[in-house]
Design an enzyme around this catalytic site. Structure first.
Site, PDB file in Angstrom:
ATOM      1  CD  GLU A  48      -3.088  -0.936   2.194  1.00 42.26           C
ATOM      2  OE1 GLU A  48      -2.867  -0.190   3.172  1.00 42.26           O
ATOM      3  OE2 GLU A  48      -4.132  -1.597   2.093  1.00 42.26           O
TER       4      GLU A  48
ATOM      5  CD  GLU B 161      -3.901  -5.364   4.249  1.00 42.78           C
ATOM      6  OE1 GLU B 161      -4.855  -4.609   4.567  1.00 42.78           O
ATOM      7  OE2 GLU B 161      -2.711  -4.996   4.212  1.00 42.78           O
TER       8      GLU B 161
END
Length: 787
Positions: free
Chosen positions: A407, A489
């Site tokens: 990210e 995730e």
């Protein structure tokens, strides 16, 4: 699986430097000087995390990201052992958070900014008893999105070898061709000659099977100039290999023995053994496919995984091996088989346990890359840090992929994509046997922007790891993305739909794995609650994991057990809107489920209680006080949540699960009465006197019948005597301001936890729990000498 009984390293010496440290929180001018007076410094053992001692402070610069706990500067000092004899000597630090400077005899040995990376310092020339000093600087807060801890929070090793030796992390064991009859084993071994004269070296390599029997051998000679380093490449074969898998985690070992000969001699012998190095590995094949997902030893499987941060509740970031083992045992009982090390290299013991216990691992290097604080040292250190992780971890059979990042805030931008290419290329060069990936978030300018960014990432990785992107899988395939996909995730309950990433649709995100051949698996965010990344004060952490910081699975974890485990199960949970919970991000939260049947406010009104049963059996029959309420079929509940509305009566609620007409599992909840006593329940019958081993003792407020009183919040005083010490107390409440290092902890939902660590001398340790106005309890645990 059998235990390895072959030889250990005999011609080098490796010692942990655990005891003898003195610690000072704060800067100290001149503390590197051997003559510095540290008599008033506090004695500690390493690993050590000073931040977990607190106090919690809402004004702390660490903020919610790092649990409102202190950072700062800390110094550690100790003397090296007096009997150092190696020609070449290394100090290895498994992790120091962060920006550490190491001094020996007052001289600066080296610096390492990254707090998660293991590193080696060459300190050859020491003779013993020199002063070792380490300065740790964790002042630039927050510098991590979760609780990092502070200090020498992983092990320190002193390694003594010959000048002619295998370099740190110098073996690379690969199994490029494996059949039932034969496995090819390629062993690359880096040997250095640190001497001032030339040498002739023979490297003898022996492969031992899981029982410790020799199954392959090779020997190669090489002439070394002074200061030269050489990589030996040897090919061996193992007949009828025992393959490593989660079901059969068989491990082989390579022993690399370095023999030194006189460079002017003519002897045909292999020479004097001067160094050896033992490497554990596993024989297995792992293949990722966009059509079939992941194939382990040719068999298709799904990754049933969780994301795991490095801290462990009350222990902070200094986590003994037993704490890690207990975590993996809990996950294994749930049916989990995979770990993503979010978002940095883990401590080595975790991977060793994953090898032994049969977990698959995505090993992750970085978070955020160039962000102002989390990536402050990225530009200068990324290559060395990435290489340290891969060289250290490449022989673990549990590791199946490298994640080079997660990210990045500039996700999808040109510089970020350049960084991604750079990192993937470096990972592939360091280890071409495993895919490289990156945790790709669902970020972009609208739906089309999200897909465009994801497609650009997919073009640059070997395995596409999507964070919360299940609802985009079909779109990605339609756009031509042809690499394997994993949910790196995943929310435990919510699944996006269409353009809305938070839209709830009844099928859990797990079914995007179960019903698709092209998706490798999922990693739930998160496996355990963790400190830091809190929503707001008074919360100190992330409270929506499947398992709380005490290591107790929450009722929603039963869903994952029902879809991940083949062990027959059934579990009841009741919706309890009044259940106290720490502030949380709703998108990662299950409804307020509780594992109790105590609703006094419904007693007179005969109010209904919304109940859910989780099971992997064919049917569930529900009984209240032996009255049959009904039966439901799992096939009629494709989301694996069988819902009931039960007119409440105090007593017993019991679920009976059946398959093919046979009872395969039962579960019941009982109504609690008034608190009567505190009850201790240790998780082990004995521990080892090694200064590290742990026993976890649950302290429960129960009624006269031993039923936990779910809303009891009594303060419990825990005391420890004998051959152990209180390492921490917890209750799973991340909104509590109580110290993890105190002896008092309030019960939360009726329970608390005492963690006790063994001394280094055998004996017994006694744990006592006292509560004002209630009957106390006491247990005694043997502390046994190491074998």
């Amino acid at each position: 699986m059998t235990a390895f009984t072959g030889p250990t390293e005999q011609h080098r010496r490796t010692r942990r430097l655990e005891t003898g440290w003195r610690f000072h929180h704060g800067d100290a001018e001149g503390a590197a000087d051997p003559d510095f007076a540290d008599d008033d410094w506090r004695p500690v053992e390493a690993p050590h995390d000073w931040s977990i001692e607190g106090p919690f402070d809402p004004e702390s610069p660490a903020g919610s990201a790092q649990a409102f706990l202190p950072g700062g500067v800390g110094w550690y000092r100790r003397e090296l052992p007096s009997d150092v004899e190696g020609e070449t000597v290394y100090l290895r630090f498994d992790g120091v958070y962060r920006d550490s400077d190491v001094y020996l005899k007052g001289e600066h040995v080296g610096n390492r900014p990254n707090g998660y990376t293991s590193f080696n310092h060459d300190v050859s020339g020491v003779e013993g008893s020199e002063t070792l000093a380490v300065r740790v600087d964790n002042t630039d807060l927050p510098n991590c999105r979760w609780y990092s801890g502070s200090g020498i929070y992983r092990h320190v090793h002193l390694i003594e070898t010959s000048a002619l030796h295998v370099v740190p992390w110098g073996t690379d064991v690969r199994t490029p061709a494996v059949t039932e009859r034969r496995a090819r084993v390629d062993v690359h071994t880096e040997v250095a000659n640190d001497a001032e004269e030339a040498a002739v070296c023979t490297l003898s390599t022996t492969v031992y099977d899981p029982a410790g029997e020799v199954v392959a051998e090779a020997a190669t000679e090489q002439r070394f100039a002074a200061g030269q380093q050489h990589t030996f490449e040897q090919e061996l074969a193992v007949a009828e290999p025992a393959l490593w898998s989660p079901e059969t985690p068989e491990r082989y070992h390579v022993r690399s023995v370095v023999h030194r000969q006189d460079p002017d001699g003519t002897a045909e012998t292999t020479g004097e053994p001067v160094d050896d190095y033992v490497t554990q590995f596993g024989i297995r094949t792992v293949t990722f496919s966009a059509d079939e997902g992941v194939l382990l030893n040719g068999e298709s499987m799904n990754l049933k995984g969780v994301n795991l941060h490095h801290s462990a509740g009350a222990l902070g970031a200094a986590v003994p091996e037993r704490a890690l083992e207990r975590r993996l045992e809990t996950l294994a009982a749930m049916g989990a088989n995979a770990i993503r090390t979010a978002h940095n290299p883990p401590q080595p013991e975790l991977l060793e346990l994953c090898d032994r216990m049969g977990f698959l691992v995505i090993d992750e290097a970085f978070d955020k890359w160039r962000h102002e604080k989390t990536g402050k040292f990225f530009e200068e250190w990324w290559r060395e840090d990435l290489a340290a992780m891969i060289r250290r971890d490449r022989n673990h059979p549990s590791v199946i992929a490298w994640s080079v990042g997660n990210e990045s805030y500039d996700h999808g931008e040109a510089e970020m994509l350049d960084d991604l290419e750079m990192l993937v290329e470096a990972a592939n060069d360091l280890d071409p046997t495993r895919p490289a990936t990156y945790g790709s978030p669902a970020w972009g300018d609208g739906h089309e922007g999200i897909l465009k960014n994801a497609e650009a990432v997919a073009e640059r990785v070997d395995l596409f790891s999507g964070n919360y992107m299940e609802h985009h899988y079909d779109d990605l395939r339609e756009r031509g993305v042809d690499v394997p996909i994993v949910g790196s995730e995943c929310r435990p309950f919510f699944r996006g739909s269409g353009d809305d990433p938070l839209a709830f649709v009844p099928p859990n995100p797990w079914f995007d794995v179960a019903e698709r051949d092209d998706v490798v698996g999922q990693f739930i965010w998160s496996g355990f609650d963790y400190l830091g990344e809190a929503r707001e004060w008074p919360s100190k952490g992330w409270p929506t994991g499947l398992i709380d910081t005490c290591g107790v699975p929450k009722p929603p974890a039963a869903f994952h057990r029902s879809v991940w485990s083949d062990e027959p199960m059934v579990e009841i949970a009741a919706f309890d809107p009044a259940r106290e919970r720490a502030p949380a991000r709703p998108a990662w939260s299950w409804p307020a489920l509780a594992g109790h049947w105590t609703f006094p406010d419904r007693e007179d009104s005969r109010g209904f209680v919304h109940v859910v049963t989780f099971t992997n059996a064919e049917t569930v029959t529900l009984y209240q006080n032996d009255e049959r309420l009904g039966v439901q079929h799992l096939a009629d509940n494709p989301d694996h949540m069988i819902e009931w509305y039960v007119p409440y009566e105090s007593g017993t609620l019991r679920a009976v699960a059946e398959t093919d007409g046979e009872v395969v599992a039962t579960h019941e909840l009982q109504t609690a009465g008034d608190p009567a006593r505190v009850e201790l329940d240790p998780d082990r019958e004995a521990i080892t006197a090694d200064g590290q081993d742990l026993v976890y003792a649950d302290a429960r407020i129960v009624d006269d019948d031993g039923v936990v009183v779910p809303r009891a919040d009594h303060e419990i005083e825990c005391s420890v005597s004998g051959a152990g010490d209180l390492a921490g107390v917890d209750n799973g409440d991340l909104a509590s301001n109580e110290s993890y290092t105190d002896s008092r902890r309030s019960a939360y939902h009726g329970t608390a936890l005492a963690i006790v660590q063994a001394d280094r001398s055998p004996g017994e340790v006694t744990i006592t729990a006292d509560v004002e106005g209630l009957e106390g309890d006491e247990v005694t645990i043997p502390v046994q000498a190491p074998e």
